[in-house]
Design a protein around this motif. Structure first.
Motif, PDB file in Angstrom:
ATOM      1  N   PRO A 180       0.823  -1.207   0.000  1.00 12.32           N
ATOM      2  CA  PRO A 180       0.000   0.000   0.000  1.00 12.32           C
ATOM      3  C   PRO A 180       0.857   1.257   0.000  1.00 12.32           C
ATOM      4  N   LEU A 181       0.643   2.121  -0.950  1.00 14.20           N
ATOM      5  CA  LEU A 181       1.409   3.358  -1.064  1.00 14.20           C
ATOM      6  C   LEU A 181       0.498   4.529  -0.738  1.00 14.20           C
ATOM      7  N   ARG A 182       0.726   5.128   0.412  1.00 13.82           N
ATOM      8  CA  ARG A 182      -0.069   6.288   0.831  1.00 13.82           C
ATOM      9  C   ARG A 182       0.850   7.319   1.461  1.00 13.82           C
ATOM     10  N   LEU A 183       0.694   8.558   1.068  1.00 10.19           N
ATOM     11  CA  LEU A 183       1.453   9.614   1.715  1.00 10.19           C
ATOM     12  C   LEU A 183       0.922   9.815   3.130  1.00 10.19           C
ATOM     13  N   PRO A 184       1.775  10.137   4.071  1.00 13.14           N
ATOM     14  CA  PRO A 184       1.332  10.347   5.457  1.00 13.14           C
ATOM     15  C   PRO A 184       0.208  11.379   5.538  1.00 13.14           C
ATOM     16  N   GLY A 185      -0.849  11.021   6.281  1.00 21.99           N
ATOM     17  CA  GLY A 185      -1.985  11.922   6.445  1.00 21.99           C
ATOM     18  C   GLY A 185      -2.979  11.896   5.301  1.00 21.99           C
ATOM     19  N   ASP A 186      -2.756  11.038   4.316  1.00 25.47           N
ATOM     20  CA  ASP A 186      -3.636  10.954   3.147  1.00 25.47           C
ATOM     21  C   ASP A 186      -4.128   9.508   3.041  1.00 25.47           C
ATOM     22  N   SER A 187      -5.419   9.311   3.004  1.00 27.18           N
ATOM     23  CA  SER A 187      -5.982   7.954   2.980  1.00 27.18           C
ATOM     24  C   SER A 187      -6.001   7.343   1.582  1.00 27.18           C
ATOM     25  N   ARG A 188      -5.724   8.141   0.577  1.00 26.04           N
ATOM     26  CA  ARG A 188      -5.775   7.629  -0.802  1.00 26.04           C
ATOM     27  C   ARG A 188      -4.610   6.686  -1.082  1.00 26.04           C
ATOM     28  N   THR A 189      -4.918   5.569  -1.735  1.00 24.02           N
ATOM     29  CA  THR A 189      -3.871   4.653  -2.176  1.00 24.02           C
ATOM     30  C   THR A 189      -3.369   5.096  -3.544  1.00 24.02           C
ATOM     31  N   LEU A 190      -2.053   5.240  -3.664  1.00 19.07           N
ATOM     32  CA  LEU A 190      -1.449   5.739  -4.888  1.00 19.07           C
ATOM     33  C   LEU A 190      -0.783   4.612  -5.674  1.00 19.07           C
ATOM     34  N   THR A 191      -0.684   4.792  -6.961  1.00 18.11           N
ATOM     35  CA  THR A 191       0.154   3.904  -7.771  1.00 18.11           C
ATOM     36  C   THR A 191       1.609   4.325  -7.582  1.00 18.11           C
ATOM     37  N   HIS A 192       2.516   3.482  -8.015  1.00 20.52           N
ATOM     38  CA  HIS A 192       3.935   3.824  -7.904  1.00 20.52           C
ATOM     39  C   HIS A 192       4.249   5.117  -8.646  1.00 20.52           C
ATOM     40  N   SER A 193       3.662   5.293  -9.826  1.00 14.06           N
ATOM     41  CA  SER A 193       3.950   6.496 -10.607  1.00 14.06           C
ATOM     42  C   SER A 193       3.367   7.749  -9.953  1.00 14.06           C
ATOM     43  N   GLN A 194       2.186   7.624  -9.359  1.00 18.98           N
ATOM     44  CA  GLN A 194       1.588   8.762  -8.669  1.00 18.98           C
ATOM     45  C   GLN A 194       2.425   9.166  -7.453  1.00 18.98           C
ATOM     46  N   LEU A 195       2.929   8.172  -6.719  1.00 15.53           N
ATOM     47  CA  LEU A 195       3.755   8.474  -5.555  1.00 15.53           C
ATOM     48  C   LEU A 195       5.055   9.153  -5.976  1.00 15.53           C
ATOM     49  N   VAL A 196       5.700   8.621  -6.990  1.00 21.45           N
ATOM     50  CA  VAL A 196       6.961   9.207  -7.456  1.00 21.45           C
ATOM     51  C   VAL A 196       6.730  10.629  -7.950  1.00 21.45           C
ATOM     52  N   GLU A 197       5.673  10.830  -8.715  1.00 17.73           N
ATOM     53  CA  GLU A 197       5.363  12.168  -9.216  1.00 17.73           C
ATOM     54  C   GLU A 197       5.137  13.145  -8.066  1.00 17.73           C
ATOM     55  N   ALA A 198       4.421  12.697  -7.032  1.00 18.40           N
ATOM     56  CA  ALA A 198       4.143  13.570  -5.883  1.00 18.40           C
ATOM     57  C   ALA A 198       5.432  13.914  -5.140  1.00 18.40           C
ATOM     58  N   LEU A 199       6.287  12.927  -4.918  1.00 17.57           N
ATOM     59  CA  LEU A 199       7.526  13.173  -4.186  1.00 17.57           C
ATOM     60  C   LEU A 199       8.472  14.090  -4.955  1.00 17.57           C
ATOM     61  N   LEU A 200       8.517  13.926  -6.262  1.00 15.72           N
ATOM     62  CA  LEU A 200       9.405  14.759  -7.067  1.00 15.72           C
ATOM     63  C   LEU A 200       8.890  16.196  -7.195  1.00 15.72           C
ATOM     64  N   ALA A 201       7.598  16.404  -6.984  1.00 16.21           N
ATOM     65  CA  ALA A 201       7.023  17.744  -7.084  1.00 16.21           C
ATOM     66  C   ALA A 201       7.214  18.554  -5.797  1.00 16.21           C
ATOM     67  N   MET A 202       7.573  17.899  -4.718  1.00 18.44           N
ATOM     68  CA  MET A 202       7.732  18.584  -3.426  1.00 18.44           C
ATOM     69  C   MET A 202       9.103  19.246  -3.317  1.00 18.44           C
ATOM     70  N   PRO A 203       9.241  20.225  -2.435  1.00 14.83           N
ATOM     71  CA  PRO A 203      10.583  20.687  -2.077  1.00 14.83           C
ATOM     72  C   PRO A 203      11.368  19.503  -1.514  1.00 14.83           C
ATOM     73  N   PRO A 204      12.673  19.418  -1.778  1.00 14.10           N
ATOM     74  CA  PRO A 204      13.454  18.250  -1.354  1.00 14.10           C
ATOM     75  C   PRO A 204      13.315  17.902   0.126  1.00 14.10           C
ATOM     76  N   SER A 205      13.323  18.904   0.992  1.00 13.19           N
ATOM     77  CA  SER A 205      13.231  18.621   2.426  1.00 13.19           C
ATOM     78  C   SER A 205      11.885  18.004   2.787  1.00 13.19           C
ATOM     79  N   GLU A 206      10.807  18.500   2.181  1.00 10.27           N
ATOM     80  CA  GLU A 206       9.481  17.940   2.450  1.00 10.27           C
ATOM     81  C   GLU A 206       9.381  16.521   1.905  1.00 10.27           C
ATOM     82  N   ALA A 207       9.946  16.293   0.718  1.00  9.99           N
ATOM     83  CA  ALA A 207       9.924  14.950   0.131  1.00  9.99           C
ATOM     84  C   ALA A 207      10.652  13.952   1.039  1.00  9.99           C
ATOM     85  N   ASN A 208      11.764  14.379   1.628  1.00  8.80           N
ATOM     86  CA  ASN A 208      12.503  13.494   2.538  1.00  8.80           C
ATOM     87  C   ASN A 208      11.675  13.137   3.763  1.00  8.80           C
TER      88      ASN A 208
END
Length: 369
Positions: A180-208
């Motif tokens: 299961p791939l879910r960002l903390p605080g978000d109940s939505r289940t993401l695909t691998h590509s959606q998770l990667v896209e979300a992490l790459l769109a964040m500021p580096p410190s937030e992504a970490n």
């Protein structure tokens, strides 16, 4: 009845694209391809670095003692396999791999097997950096592979440690395991590509921060293993490559020095399996209590030449199975030793102690017993 597999037969005359040839596993794969098979050509995707071009870096690699048997064959007139190598300058971090139009077209027209060994191996690197090379770089390579007219097989070297979220002390099946791939605080289940896209769109410190919390929830201990897991999901997508192409994932444990030819004991660098014996020999720790392992821990080591042989044999099997009936899912092979040849940490240190006492290094920190 399944027929006998002969890699020399399946790979005879094949045209291979190899990434990561300047790394440990990639260089051993290259040596075995040239020495043990009759491949027609091996394209090496290599980036220039500092003042050296890609071709110069490969020329330097081929002077390494790893290739001494091939140089001996060439010097005696038996055969010269170095003319099978063709260097292609490119970079996994660049759009379209940084390839020239002519090089890209040549690869699309000719390559039959892709062996993808290139990766950023830093265990605790920032999440965006590991994803940019190990996930996005693989995606760029797969996009190129989708246009390869002769492609039979796509080989991806992953790691044995992509399944930290599974239960301990139980067999791990040789399949790509969903999680299961879910960002903390978000109940939505993401695909691998959606998770990667979300992490790459964040500021580096937030992504970490987000990645570390997600990894902690899934019991991952390194961004490297987590990124490799996401990349396995990418390759395992049914639509990731054209129908009929065999997809293979190789999962080695800790890669150690060569067991046999061409250079028993050969190893590159001081990371992983090479680091702690050298640290012990130089006196950086004087007992097993000075290491971050318990004495009953098992060292899961696998010789690099064994892993390379598995890569090549699995490639031959994939070529034999290619065609309209090839599975759209990736076939997975483990390369590990903990079950068949468990090596206790205490035993490894006792053997190291015996060796270094019989063969003391020329330089050493003061040793305390």
């Amino acid at each position: 009845m399944s027929r006998m597999l002969f890699p020399q037969e399946q790979l005879g005359g094949a045209i291979v694209l190899l990434t990561g040839a300047l790394g440990f596993l990639g260089s051993v794969c290259l040596e075995q391809l040239l020495r043990l098979t009759e491949v027609e050509r091996v394209f090496l995707l290599v980036r220039g670095k500092k003042h050296l071009s890609a071709a110069q870096r490969v020329e330097k690699l081929l002077c390494d003692p790893l290739f001494h048997m091939l140089h001996s064959d060439a010097a005696t007139g038996r055969r010269n396999v170095f003319n099978r190598i063709q260097v292609v300058e490119g970079d996994l971090a660049l759009p379209q791999l940084g390839l020239s139009g002519a090089d890209a077209q040549k690869l699309k027209n000719e390559v039959e097997i892709v062996i993808h060994c290139a990766a950023n191996l830093e265990l605790d690197i920032e999440i965006q950096k590991t994803l940019q090379i190990n996930y996005c770089g693989t995606k760029q390579l797969m996009l190129l592979a989708q246009d390869m007219l002769q492609l039979h097989a796509f080989m991806f070297t992953s790691t044995y440690y992509v399944n930290h979220f599974l239960s301990r002390n139980k067999p791990v099946a040789e399949v790509v395991h969903d999680l299961p791939l879910r960002l903390p605080g978000d109940s939505r289940t993401l695909t691998h590509s959606q998770l990667v896209e979300a992490l790459l769109a964040m500021p580096p410190s937030e992504a970490n921060v987000q990645a570390m919390e997600l990894m902690a929830n899934l019991n991952f201990t390194s961004t490297y293993a987590f990124g490799k897991h996401l990349t396995e999901q990418l390759l395992n997508d049914p639509s990731s490559l054209q129908q009929g192409v065999s997809k293979v994932i190789i999962r080695p444990s800790l890669i150690a020095g060569l067991q046999g030819d061409p250079y028993p004991g050969y190893i590159v660098g001081l990371a992983g399996a090479a680091g702690f014996p050298m640290g012990y020999s130089l006196g950086f720790y004087h007992s097993i209590n000075g290491v971050a392992f318990a004495s009953d821990y098992i060292l899961d080591l696998i010789p690099c030449d064994v892993v390379a042989a598995l890569v090549i044999t699995a490639a031959a099997a994939a070529v034999a199975e290619t065609g309209p009936n090839a599975s759209s899912s990736a076939k997975v092979y483990h390369a590990a030793s903990a079950h068949s040849h468990p090596l206790m940490m205490s035993y490894s240190f006792s053997k190291m102690s015996e060796f270094w006492q019989a063969n003391p290094p020329p330089l050493r920190l003061p040793f305390t017993t």
